[in-house]
Design an enzyme around this catalytic site. Sequence first.
Site, PDB file in Angstrom:
ATOM      1  N   ALA A  13       0.814  -1.225   0.000  1.00 52.71           N
ATOM      2  CA  ALA A  13       0.000   0.000   0.000  1.00 52.71           C
ATOM      3  C   ALA A  13       0.843   1.268   0.000  1.00 52.71           C
ATOM      4  CB  ALA A  13      -0.924  -0.018   1.212  1.00 52.71           C
ATOM      5  N   ALA A  14       2.089   1.168   0.478  1.00 54.83           N
ATOM      6  CA  ALA A  14       2.932   2.365   0.517  1.00 54.83           C
ATOM      7  C   ALA A  14       3.733   2.545  -0.775  1.00 54.83           C
ATOM      8  CB  ALA A  14       3.900   2.272   1.697  1.00 54.83           C
ATOM      9  N   GLN A  16       4.358   2.601  -5.183  1.00 57.07           N
ATOM     10  CA  GLN A  16       3.873   3.540  -6.200  1.00 57.07           C
ATOM     11  C   GLN A  16       2.526   3.148  -6.799  1.00 57.07           C
ATOM     12  OE1 GLN A  16       6.075   4.278  -9.705  1.00 57.07           O
ATOM     13  NE2 GLN A  16       6.720   2.160  -9.918  1.00 57.07           N
ATOM     14  N   GLY A  18       0.228   1.432  -5.197  1.00 54.45           N
ATOM     15  CA  GLY A  18      -0.702   1.688  -4.091  1.00 54.45           C
ATOM     16  C   GLY A  18      -1.137   3.141  -4.062  1.00 54.45           C
ATOM     17  N   ARG A  93      10.745  -5.122 -11.067  1.00 49.94           N
ATOM     18  CA  ARG A  93      12.019  -5.353 -11.762  1.00 49.94           C
ATOM     19  C   ARG A  93      12.659  -4.017 -12.113  1.00 49.94           C
ATOM     20  NH1 ARG A  93      11.070  -6.799 -18.130  1.00 49.94           N
ATOM     21  NH2 ARG A  93       9.069  -5.737 -18.362  1.00 49.94           N
ATOM     22  N   ASN A 132       4.653  -8.991  -9.653  1.00 50.44           N
ATOM     23  CA  ASN A 132       5.213  -9.872 -10.689  1.00 50.44           C
ATOM     24  C   ASN A 132       6.124 -10.964 -10.143  1.00 50.44           C
ATOM     25  OD1 ASN A 132       4.165  -8.999 -13.186  1.00 50.44           O
ATOM     26  ND2 ASN A 132       5.362  -7.112 -13.015  1.00 50.44           N
ATOM     27  N   ASP A 163      -2.127  -5.393 -20.201  1.00 53.54           N
ATOM     28  CA  ASP A 163      -1.749  -5.800 -21.560  1.00 53.54           C
ATOM     29  C   ASP A 163      -2.926  -5.607 -22.518  1.00 53.54           C
ATOM     30  OD1 ASP A 163       0.762  -6.881 -20.438  1.00 53.54           O
ATOM     31  OD2 ASP A 163      -0.647  -8.235 -19.461  1.00 53.54           O
ATOM     32  N   HIS A 191       1.719 -12.659 -18.461  1.00 52.33           N
ATOM     33  CA  HIS A 191       2.042 -11.218 -18.452  1.00 52.33           C
ATOM     34  C   HIS A 191       3.559 -11.099 -18.614  1.00 52.33           C
ATOM     35  CE1 HIS A 191       2.177  -7.022 -17.457  1.00 52.33           C
ATOM     36  NE2 HIS A 191       2.897  -7.244 -16.384  1.00 52.33           N
TER      37      HIS A 191
HETATM   38  N1  NAD Z   1       0.793  -7.191 -13.504  1.00 56.73           N
HETATM   39  C1  NAD Z   1       1.076  -5.989 -13.980  1.00 56.73           C
HETATM   40  O1  NAD Z   1       0.566  -5.600 -15.036  1.00 56.73           O
HETATM   41  C2  NAD Z   1       2.005  -5.066 -13.247  1.00 56.73           C
HETATM   42  C3  NAD Z   1       2.179  -3.755 -13.671  1.00 56.73           C
HETATM   43  C4  NAD Z   1       3.042  -2.916 -12.980  1.00 56.73           C
HETATM   44  C5  NAD Z   1       3.755  -3.395 -11.876  1.00 56.73           C
HETATM   45  N2  NAD Z   1       3.571  -4.674 -11.469  1.00 56.73           N
HETATM   46  C6  NAD Z   1       4.268  -5.209 -10.303  1.00 56.73           C
HETATM   47  O2  NAD Z   1       3.649  -4.699  -9.107  1.00 56.73           O
HETATM   48  C7  NAD Z   1       4.575  -4.793  -8.018  1.00 56.73           C
HETATM   49  C8  NAD Z   1       4.577  -3.498  -7.216  1.00 56.73           C
HETATM   50  O3  NAD Z   1       5.057  -2.442  -8.011  1.00 56.73           O
HETATM   51  P1  NAD Z   1       5.277  -0.978  -7.394  1.00 56.73           P
HETATM   52  O4  NAD Z   1       5.785  -0.147  -8.518  1.00 56.73           O
HETATM   53  O5  NAD Z   1       4.100  -0.521  -6.615  1.00 56.73           O
HETATM   54  O6  NAD Z   1       6.502  -1.277  -6.403  1.00 56.73           O
HETATM   55  P2  NAD Z   1       7.026  -0.394  -5.193  1.00 56.73           P
HETATM   56  O7  NAD Z   1       8.409  -0.874  -4.902  1.00 56.73           O
HETATM   57  O8  NAD Z   1       6.787   1.059  -5.417  1.00 56.73           O
HETATM   58  O9  NAD Z   1       6.057  -0.838  -4.011  1.00 56.73           O
HETATM   59  C9  NAD Z   1       6.045  -2.139  -3.547  1.00 56.73           C
HETATM   60  C10 NAD Z   1       5.531  -2.083  -2.118  1.00 56.73           C
HETATM   61  O10 NAD Z   1       5.348  -3.426  -1.687  1.00 56.73           O
HETATM   62  C11 NAD Z   1       5.802  -3.504  -0.371  1.00 56.73           C
HETATM   63  N3  NAD Z   1       6.080  -4.902  -0.045  1.00 56.73           N
HETATM   64  C12 NAD Z   1       7.164  -5.649  -0.355  1.00 56.73           C
HETATM   65  N4  NAD Z   1       7.034  -6.877   0.169  1.00 56.73           N
HETATM   66  C13 NAD Z   1       5.834  -6.922   0.798  1.00 56.73           C
HETATM   67  C14 NAD Z   1       5.146  -7.911   1.524  1.00 56.73           C
HETATM   68  N5  NAD Z   1       5.663  -9.115   1.743  1.00 56.73           N
HETATM   69  N6  NAD Z   1       3.929  -7.597   2.027  1.00 56.73           N
HETATM   70  C15 NAD Z   1       3.394  -6.384   1.844  1.00 56.73           C
HETATM   71  N7  NAD Z   1       4.015  -5.389   1.189  1.00 56.73           N
HETATM   72  C16 NAD Z   1       5.224  -5.662   0.672  1.00 56.73           C
HETATM   73  C17 NAD Z   1       7.026  -2.594  -0.323  1.00 56.73           C
HETATM   74  O11 NAD Z   1       7.363  -2.211   1.019  1.00 56.73           O
HETATM   75  C18 NAD Z   1       6.508  -1.416  -1.134  1.00 56.73           C
HETATM   76  O12 NAD Z   1       5.810  -0.469  -0.355  1.00 56.73           O
HETATM   77  C19 NAD Z   1       5.899  -5.176  -8.667  1.00 56.73           C
HETATM   78  O13 NAD Z   1       6.100  -6.570  -8.529  1.00 56.73           O
HETATM   79  C20 NAD Z   1       5.706  -4.821 -10.118  1.00 56.73           C
HETATM   80  O14 NAD Z   1       6.564  -5.555 -10.965  1.00 56.73           O
HETATM   81  C21 NAD Z   1       2.715  -5.514 -12.134  1.00 56.73           C
HETATM   82  O1  LMR Z   2       7.173  -4.585 -16.766  1.00 60.04           O
HETATM   83  C1  LMR Z   2       7.227  -4.557 -15.549  1.00 60.04           C
HETATM   84  O2  LMR Z   2       8.130  -5.080 -14.888  1.00 60.04           O
HETATM   85  C2  LMR Z   2       6.112  -3.851 -14.806  1.00 60.04           C
HETATM   86  C3  LMR Z   2       4.792  -4.278 -15.296  1.00 60.04           C
HETATM   87  O3  LMR Z   2       4.659  -5.669 -15.304  1.00 60.04           O
HETATM   88  C4  LMR Z   2       4.435  -3.706 -16.653  1.00 60.04           C
HETATM   89  O4  LMR Z   2       4.036  -4.454 -17.539  1.00 60.04           O
HETATM   90  O5  LMR Z   2       4.507  -2.467 -16.811  1.00 60.04           O
END
Ligand code: NAD
Ligand code: LMR
Length: 328
Positions: A13-14, A16, A18, A93, A132, A163, A191
Amino acid sequence: MSKAPMRVAVTGAAGQIGYSLLFRIASGEMLGKDQPVILQLLDLPQAQKACQGVMMELEDCAFPLLAGMLATDDPNVAFKDADVCLLVGARPRGPGMERADLLTANGAIFTVQGKAIAENAKEDVRVLVVGNPCNTNALIAGSAARKVGRTNPANYHGMLRLDHNRALSQLANKTGRPVASFKQLVVWGNHSPTMYADYRNCTSNGDNVKALINDAVWNNDTFLPTVGKRGAAIIDARGLSSAASAANAAIDHVRDWVLGSDEWVTMGVPSDGSYDIPAGIVFGFPCECKGGSFRIIQGIAIDDYSRDKLNKTLKELTDERDAVKDML
Ligand SMILES: NC(=O)c1ccc[n+]([C@@H]2O[C@H](COP(=O)([O-])OP(=O)(O)OC[C@H]3O[C@@H](n4cnc5c(N)ncnc54)[C@H](O)[C@@H]3O)[C@@H](O)[C@H]2O)c1
Ligand SMILES: O=C(O)C[C@H](O)C(=O)O
């Protein structure tokens, strides 16, 4: 009389995503403009102070639908009585990495959380994994939940909607037609860059989009790589992975699931064997959503080109599954 609040747990939740997601849920964009919500924020101990700051901002929005909120580092508290769980918290990543590189770093999170959801959430909880590699993380969470037995393993989804939305915009750019005119698009599979965005059945104002575009080279050499590698292109441009568009896709996925959709939508759901995808693998399928449930659309013809694409993305998913077999 106003509706009873629904409890929405959001992990990471904290982070980006979130920060883009929570405000839109609280404003009613995900569950409806007449649906009060209680937000249950989960993040790591070191992120609790940042969660407090996010909650201060949520409070300062004075959202009429926000009926309560809490922040915790305990999954059992965060998932208590949850109706919807958005599993975002995981490591993103960086440049040069593939999403599968996150498998071992992030996979362990989802065994713990899948179990905690199954033990604490509502029995009909809906779970969307965003962190991911989201398909295989959803497989891990669903498998942990299956061992507990209370919740429905078919309700543990991975997020392919970003996607799908990316593909819609590429089709709109190519044809000059509005995004909203496109129906019956699907993104099959993982994905990851192996995903297969398929517009063979897609229509725009009644016209078949494949015939309208009529450009196999563009499909193969431009469209599929652009959609498949969009996440990496965003990391390259922003220095950070996509966040607002990911949050938007999560809202779209859950909104359609809960409130229904007149159109096909792509959802990463555990296969029931449809299209010869082995049961259990979390795979992007065309779905329709009605009455709070989803169903995989049946009967789409799979030609040789498409079968080859489906096999490639499936192979990646079975490799991922084999790499985490100890977690299943
Ligand atoms: N499926 C998709 O289309 C898609 C798209 C974008 C990003 N993502 C994925 O979403 C995830 C989050 O991205 P983001 O940019 O918000 O990352 P971020 O690093 O800004 O935030 C991740 C948050 O998760 C918290 N966290 C880590 N481990 C945790 C746990 N065990 N329990 C609870 N919280 C935990 C961290 O403290 C942090 O606040 C990444 O894995 C990213 O690759 C997926
Ligand atoms: O590509 C990534 O690692 C983040 C996310 O899955 C995306 O598709 O933007």
